[in-house]
Scaffold this active site. Structure first.
Site, PDB file in Angstrom:
ATOM      1  N   HIS A 108      66.852  53.883 102.709  1.00 29.77           N
ATOM      2  CA  HIS A 108      67.963  54.634 101.460  1.00 29.77           C
ATOM      3  C   HIS A 108      68.403  54.857 101.170  1.00 29.77           C
ATOM      4  CE1 HIS A 108      66.411  50.397  99.520  1.00 29.77           C
ATOM      5  NE2 HIS A 108      65.338  50.577  99.192  1.00 29.77           N
ATOM      6  N   ASP A 147      61.332  46.068 105.446  1.00 32.84           N
ATOM      7  CA  ASP A 147      61.266  46.128 104.173  1.00 32.84           C
ATOM      8  C   ASP A 147      61.668  45.217 103.383  1.00 32.84           C
ATOM      9  OD1 ASP A 147      60.296  48.607 102.610  1.00 32.84           O
ATOM     10  OD2 ASP A 147      62.000  48.308 101.343  1.00 32.84           O
ATOM     11  N   HIS A 149      63.483  45.304 100.760  1.00 36.19           N
ATOM     12  CA  HIS A 149      64.819  46.319 100.053  1.00 36.19           C
ATOM     13  C   HIS A 149      65.466  46.035 101.349  1.00 36.19           C
ATOM     14  CE1 HIS A 149      61.804  47.323  97.195  1.00 36.19           C
ATOM     15  NE2 HIS A 149      62.993  46.642  96.214  1.00 36.19           N
ATOM     16  N   ASP A 236      56.421  46.019 101.503  1.00 37.02           N
ATOM     17  CA  ASP A 236      56.395  45.317  99.771  1.00 37.02           C
ATOM     18  C   ASP A 236      57.117  43.353 100.034  1.00 37.02           C
ATOM     19  OD1 ASP A 236      58.879  45.939 101.221  1.00 37.02           O
ATOM     20  OD2 ASP A 236      59.857  47.881  99.241  1.00 37.02           O
TER      21      ASP A 236
HETATM   22 ZN   LIG Z   1      61.112  48.558 100.130  1.00 33.25          ZN
END
Ligand SMILES: [Zn+2]
Ligand SMILES: [Zn+2]
Lengths: 448, 546
Positions: A108, A147, A149, A236
C-alpha cells in the site's frame, strides 16, 4: 524440486500497536509450524539472513516526505533489505526461486510516502524491482499481487512504467480497503494496458481465484514475457481472515503458487494469525520448493458462503470484456512552467488510514512514444501549505525525457520544501531540502 | 586435586593427568576394537590406580561409531504426523508406522486419536516385535505430550516390558529430528549402559573413587549415569576446542586440530565456543543434539597425495602413515619432513616419496605445493565456518541492527604436524597461527578441564496456561498471571535452580537471555502472552594449563 531460498524475518520486536494486526505475534505460529515441520532441513531449501536496505534503494522507488529522517524506517528497511538479499541470490543463480517471509508489508506504500498506510511505509516489491533493474539489467518485470487488498501502492509506483506489468487480484474495492482497483485502471498514458486490476466478489474461493488466474492472469503474463515474476503473496484471501471476506484455503494458495511459478514471492498482508498464516506460509513454501502441499490442512473448516464457480466464471468473463473495452482518455497540455512537450495531468487524493490524513497529489507525466516519460508528482498534506515534489527519469528514458527531468529538478529547487529526483537509469537519487540543501544517494553507498 | 582426561580418537587414544593445572603425566595408546580395554590401558599408563582424583573425564566415540556402523539394535517407531508436510518429503533412515492424532502449534488437540487403531497397532507390535524398544513421536509433542503419553500407555498395557522413548523428552521444535533423536537415544542406551557399568567396575577395581564424567557434543560434561547416550556423539571436536581454550589466554580465535586424516575446526568467541544453530548430523540421522559449531575437513598429515597427469591432489583417505615413517604412499607429512618443518621422519625417504610424484629437481617446490593445497582446503572451510556465523539468521530488528562484527580471528593450531603447516596457513589466511605447548594431547586436556554446561529454555503460554522446558521436555500448568513480567523471571530461575541442583551444577556463571513477550490478541483484546526465555551456562574450561 527447486532450489528455494527463504528469508524469514518475523520482526518479533516490532508492532504498530499492542493489539494491532501488524504485531509481534503475527508470524510466531508460522515460525512454530515451519520449524516443527523441519522445512529448513529440506536439501533444496536455503535460508538467508536478513539485512538492511540502503536508503538509496528505497528512494529509487519512492519519495519520502518531508524527508526520510522524519520517519522511523528501520523495520521497513530491514523488510525491504531482506527482499533484496533474496533478489540478489536469485539474480546470481544461487536459488531458482525464493520466498521473502518478512514483516512489515509494503504494497500500500506508493510513489510518495508521507506516513504509514494500510500497515505499509516502504514498498518491498517496488524497491526490489528497481534494484533488479538497476543492478542486473532485467528489463521486463511482472508483479502479481494475490493479497486480498488492492495493491494500490505498487500500482501507483509503476503506473507510468511500460516495462513493469502489474496485476492485482483482490476483493472488490466497493467492499474493502483501500477502495480502489477497478478494471478502468489500465495504466498511465505511456504504459496503457500495463496495469490489470481484477476485483473479485466477496466469497470467492479456490476455484474462482484459480479460474481468474488461468483465464486472465497467466495468458496476460505469457503475452508480456517477463524476465522475472514477483508475487505479492498476501494471505488475507484466506477463509478465516478477519479483515476480508474471501474463501481461499491454504492449499488454494499452494495451487496459485504452483501455477504462477513466481521467481520471488514476498509476503504482504494476512491477519488470520492463528488459523491461516501457519498453513498458508507452509503451503506456499512447499509449492515453491516443488514439494507436495496437499497435506496442509487447516485446523478450522470454512464457514463463509462460497460463490460457486458457475457464478464466478461469467463474472470474470464480463470483467475481462469491460477491461478490453476501456478507452484511454487523457487530457494533454503544454504547461508554461514545465519543460517542453505535452503533459498529462492527473490530480488525486490518497488517504493514510494509520494516522488519518489525506495527501493531495498532482501527478504529471510527459507524453512520449519512446519511453515511460518523465514523471512529476507534487504532493501536499492539507492543512499544511508546504509542497513536496518527486521528479522521475524512468528506466530506459529517451534523451528528451531525461533532459526534461533534469530541467524540472533544477527548476523546482527553491520552489518547494523538498524535492526528490529519481534518476533511475543513472541509479542515483538526489534529495534537496529547503533547510539542508542537496544530498546525493549513489549506487556506491555501502549497505549498512 | 588432580583430574584425568581421556580422548578416544580413531587411531590413538590420548590421556593426561593434571595436577593444579600442570600436566604431570601424559600418554598415547592405540585405540583398540574394545573401547573399555582402550580406556583402561590409558588409565594404567597414567598410573593413577589408588590415587585421589577429582574426576575422570572421557570423550568417547562409542555411540557415534555404533550409529555410523549400524551396530545398534532396531526398534519400532510410531509417528503421529497429523497434517502438514508429507512424510515422504524427508528421507527417513529408519522404517516407521503412522498413527492418528494431531496437535497444533500451540499444543491444542486438533484431531483425536482413533483408539481402536492405536490398540490394534499395539497388539500387532506385541505379536511381531523383534525387540521391546518402541519410539513414539508426535508432531508438536514438544507443545503437548498428551498423545505420546496415551499411546505409550496403550503399548505398556499390551506389554509391561515395553521399553518406550517419547519424542517430547527432546523438547525442541523439529518433528523429523525429534523422531530420529529419540530413536537413536533409545537404541543406543543398552550399548552405552554396558560400557558405563564396565568402566565403573574397572575403575573401582583400581581403587579409584573419583566420579566418571563424559564429554558431550556441546562441550559440557555430565556424570556417566546421567548422560543421554546420544549426547556423547562428536565429543572429539568439542575436546579439541576446549583443549585450545585451556592452553591460551586469548578469548576469540579459530581452533584447527590437524589429525592424520581429518582436521577439526571450531570457533571460540569471547571465551565461549560457538554453538551450532542446528543439531548434530550423525551419518544419515539429523538430530536435535546440541553441538559446537565444528567442521571436519577430510585432510590431514597422512592424507594420500595422488598424481593425475601433471596435477597433484589430496585424497580424502589415508593409506597408512607417511612414507617417511614407513608408510606406503607420499603424504603432506613427507612434505613437512623434507622441508625440515617437523622433528620426525626419515628425510631421505620423504625425498623419495616426493620424487615419485615429480622430477627430482622440483622436490622442494613440490613439497611446498602440497602444503599450500592442505592449507587451502583448511582455509576454505575456516572461511565458510566464519561466514556461517556472521550470516546466522536474526528474527528481531535488534539483531539486524547489531550484527556480528567481522573479526580478524587468529588461528590456534594443534595436532602432531601443526608446526609444519603454520607458515602456510599464515600466508593463506593473512593471520597469526599459534601453536600450543602440548599439541599432541590437546584433546585430552580439553576433556580433563571441560566444565558442565547447562541450559534451561522456557516456553510459556499464559492463555492456555501451559509451560514447557525445552531441555528436559517437562510440561506443566502455569498458575501465574496472564500477563506476567517479573513473575516469569522468578519462575525461570526456580525451574533452573531445581534442574541444576539435580545435575550438581553451579549456576553462578549462568547467563540469562532477554525474554521475548508476545501479546496474544483475540477480537482486538489482549488476552495473555506467549513468553520465551532461557538461561545458560555456556561451555568452557575450569582453568588453564600453566
Ligand atoms: Zn491485504
Ligand atoms: Zn521519452
Amino acid at each position: 524440486m527447486k532450489n528455494t531460498g527463504i528469508l524469514f524475518f518475523p520482526a518479533f520486536d516490532w508492532s504498530l500497536g499492542e493489539t494491532h494486526p501488524e504485531r509481534e505475534e503475527r508470524l510466531l505460529y508460522t515460525q512454530e509450524q515451519l520449524f516443527e515441520e523441519g522445512i529448513l532441513d529440506l536439501p533444496q531449501i536455503k535460508q538467508f539472513a536478513p539485512g538492511m536496505a540502503p536508503l538509496t534503494k528505497a528512494l529509487l522507488a519512492q519519495a519520502v516526505f518531508p524527508s526520510p529522517e522524519h520517519h522511523d524506517l528501520d523495520a521497513h528497511l530491514i523488510a525491504a533489505g531482506s527482499t533484496l538479499i533474496l533478489g540478489d541470490a536469485l539474480a546470481k543463480g544461487q536459488i531458482q526461486n525464493g520466498f521473502a517471509l518478512v514483516r512489515p508489508p509494503g504494497h500500500h506504500a506508493g510513489a510518495t510516502v508521507l506516513g504509514n498506510r494500510g500497515f505499509c511505509t516502504l514498498n518491498n516489491e517496488a524497491i526490489l524491482v528497481n534494484h533488479l533493474r538497476a543492478e542486473y539489467g532485467y528489463q521486463r518485470i511482472a508483479i502479481v499481487d494475490t493479497d486480498v487488498h488492492h495493491g494500490d501502492g505498487t500500482q501507483d509506483i509503476f503506473y507510468h512504467d511500460p516495462n513493469v506489468l502489474f496485476i492485482s487480484l483482490h476483493q472488490d474495492g466497493r467492499t474493502l480497503y483501500p477502495g480502489s482497483g477497478f478494471v478502468e485502471e489500465k495504466g498511465g498514458p505511456n504504459a496503457w494496458g500495463m496495469n490489470v486490476d481484477i476485483p473479485l466478489p466477496p466469497g470467492t474461493g479456490d476455484e474462482g481465484i484459480l479460474y481468474a488466474l488461468e483465464e486472465w492472469v497467466l495468458p496476460r503474463l505469457q503475452a508480456f514475457k517477463p524476465d522475472i515474476v514477483i508475487n505479492s503473496a498476501g494471505q488475507d484471501n484466506h477463509f478465516t481472515d478477519p479483515l476480508a471476506s474471501m474463501n481461499v484455503s491454504a492449499r488454494g494458495y499452494g495451487r496459485i503458487t504452483e501455477r504462477l511459478k513466481p521467481d520471488l514471492a514476498v509476503l504482504e498482508g494476512g491477519y488470520s494469525i492463528e488459523d491461516a498464516l501457519p498453513y498458508v506460509n507452509l503451503a506456499i513454501l512447499l509449492a515453491l520448493a516443488g514439494e507436495d502441499y496437499s497435506g496442509v490442512v487447516e485446523a478450522k473448516r470454512p464457514t463463509r458462503p462460497e460463490v460457486p464457480l458457475s457464478q464466478i466464471k461469467p463474472y470474470i468473463q464480463e470483467l475481462k470484456r469491460e477491461y478490453d473495452q476501456v478507452q484511454a482518455n487523457w487530457l494533454w497540455r503544454a504547461e508554461a512552467s514545465l519543460p517542453g512537450g505535452y503533459w498529462a495531468y492527473i490530480p488525486r487524493t490518497i488517504y493514510y488510514d494509520t494516522e488519518g490524513f489525506q495527501e493531495m497529489r498532482y501527478d504529471r507525466v510527459r507524453q512520449c512514444s519512446h519511453c515511460g516519460g518523465t514523471v512529476y508528482i507534487e504532493s501536499r498534506r492539507p492543512p499544511f501549505h508546504t509542497r513536496h515534489a518527486l521528479v522521475r527519469v524512468p528506466f530506459a528514458a529517451c534523451p528528451e525525457c531525461r533532459q526534461a527531468g533534469y530541467d524540472l529538478w533544477e527548476y523546482l529547487i527553491g520552489r518547494m520544501e523538498s524535492v526528490t529526483f529519481q534518476d533511475q537509469p543513472g541509479n542515483v537519487v538526489q534529495f534537496w531540502h529547503i533547510s539542508k540543501g542537496v544530498k546525493v544517494f549513489g549506487p556506491s553507498d555501502p549497505r549498512p | 586435586m588432580s583430574q584425568v582426561g581421556i580422548d578416544v580418537g580413531g587411531t590413538f587414544t590420548d590421556a593426561v593427568l593434571l595436577t593444579e593445572g600442570v600436566i604431570t603425566k601424559k600418554t598415547k595408546v592405540p585405540t583398540q576394537e574394545n573401547l573399555l580395554l582402550t580406556l583402561l590401558n590409558a588409565l594404567d599408563q597414567l598410573d593413577v590406580a589408588g590415587k585421589e582424583l577429582e574426576h575422570i573425564t572421557v570423550s568417547t566415540t562409542l555411540v557415534t561409531n555404533g550409529i555410523l556402523q549400524r551396530r545398534l539394535p532396531e526398534g519400532k517407531v510410531y509417528l503421529l504426523p497429523g497434517s502438514g508436510m508429507k512424510m515422504e518429503s524427508f528421507a527417513w533412515p529408519i522404517p516407521y508406522e503412522v498413527l492418528s492424532g494431531e496437535i497444533d502449534y500451540r499444543g491444542r488437540e486438533v484431531v483425536q486419536p482413533n483408539d481402536l487403531e492405536w490398540y490394534r497397532a499395539a497388539q500387532q507390535w506385541k505379536k511381531e516385535r523383534e525387540s521391546n524398544l518402541v519410539t513414539i513421536v508426535g508432531k508438536f509433542s514438544h507443545r503437548n505430550k498428551i498423545h505420546e503419553e496415551r499411546l505409550a500407555t496403550v503399548f505398556r498395557q499390551a506389554d509391561p516390558q515395553a521399553h518406550i522413548a517419547l519424542g517430547h523428552d527432546w523438547g525442541q521444535a523439529n518433528f523429523y529430528r525429534r523422531s530420529l533423536t529419540a530413536y537413536l537415544n533409545l537404541t543406543s542406551t543398552e550399548l552405552f549402559t554396558q560400557f558405563a557399568s564396565g568402566l565403573e567396575q574397572a575403575v573401582a577395581q583400581r581403587g579409584i573413587r573419583a566420579p566418571i564424567m563424559v564429554l558431550k557434543a556441546d562441550g559440557g560434561v555430565l556424570p556417566l549415569s546421567r548422560i543421554r547416550p546420544v549426547e556423547t556423539v562428536y565429543s572429539g571436536p568439542a575436546a579439541s576446542v576446549l583443549g585450545a581454550m585451556a592452553q591460551t589466554d586469548a578469548s576469540s580465535f579459530v581452533v584447527v586440530d590437524i589429525g592424520g586424516t581429518t582436521t577439526d575446526l571450531g570457533i571460540v568467541l569471547s571465551n565461549s565456543p560457538l554453538l551450532s544453530s542446528r543439531g548434530a548430523q550423525i551419518g544419515p540421522f539429523a538430530t536435535l543434539v546440541r553441538s559446537l559449531a565444528v567442521r571436519s575437513v577430510p585432510v590431514g598429515g597422512d592424507s594420500a597425495v595422488i598424481r593425475q597427469g601433471k596435477e597433484l591432489s589430496l585424497a580424502r583417505y589415508r593409506l597408512g602413515p607417511a612414507f617417511c615413517l614407513g608408510g606406503p604412499v607420499p603424504t603432506p607429512t613427507d612434505a613437512m619432513c623434507y622441508l625440515g618443518l617437523v622433528p620426525f621422519g626419515d628425510r631421505q625417504k620423504a625425498g623419495a616419496a616426493l620424487a615419485s610424484l615429480m622430477q627430482p629437481q622440483e622436490l622442494a617446490q613440490t613439497a611446498q605445493h602440497i602444503l599450500q593445497m592442505v592449507a587451502e582446503r583448511i582455509a576454505q572451510e575456516i572461511e565458510s565456518l566464519e561466514k556461517e556465523w556472521r550470516e546466522e539468521p536474526a528474527y528481531k530488528i535488534w539483531g539486524v541492527l547489531h550484527p556480528h562484527e567481522a573479526l580478524q580471528l587468529h588461528v590456534w593450531a594443534s595436532g602432531g604436524c601443526a608446526s609444519g603447516l603454520k607458515t602456510y596457513l599464515e600466508e593463506r589466511l593473512h593471520t597469526k597461527v599459534r601453536i600450543g605447548r602440548y599439541p599432541e594431547v590437546s584433546n585430552a586436556i580439553g576433556a580433563a578441564l571441560a566444565r558442565p554446561t547447562f541450559s534451561c529454555t522456557l516456553h510459556l503460554d499464559t492463555v492456555l496456561r501451559r509451560f514447557r522446558i525445552e531441555e528436559t521436555g517437562e510440561q506443566g500448568i502455569w498458575e501465574g498471571s496472564k500477563r506476567p513480567h517479573l513473575e516469569v523471571d522468578t519462575f525461570l530461575e526456580q525451574v533452573a535452580l531445581r534442574l541444576a541442583a539435580a545435575q550438581g551444577i553451579d549456576l553462578r556463571d549462568a547467563q540469562k537471555e532477554e525474554f521475548d513477550f508476545f501479546p496474544i490478541v483475540q477480537e482486538f483484546k489482549t488476552v495473555g502472552q506467549i513468553v520465551r526465555g532461557a538461561l545458560h551456562v555456556p561451555p568452557g574450561v575450569r582453568g588453564r594449563i600453566s
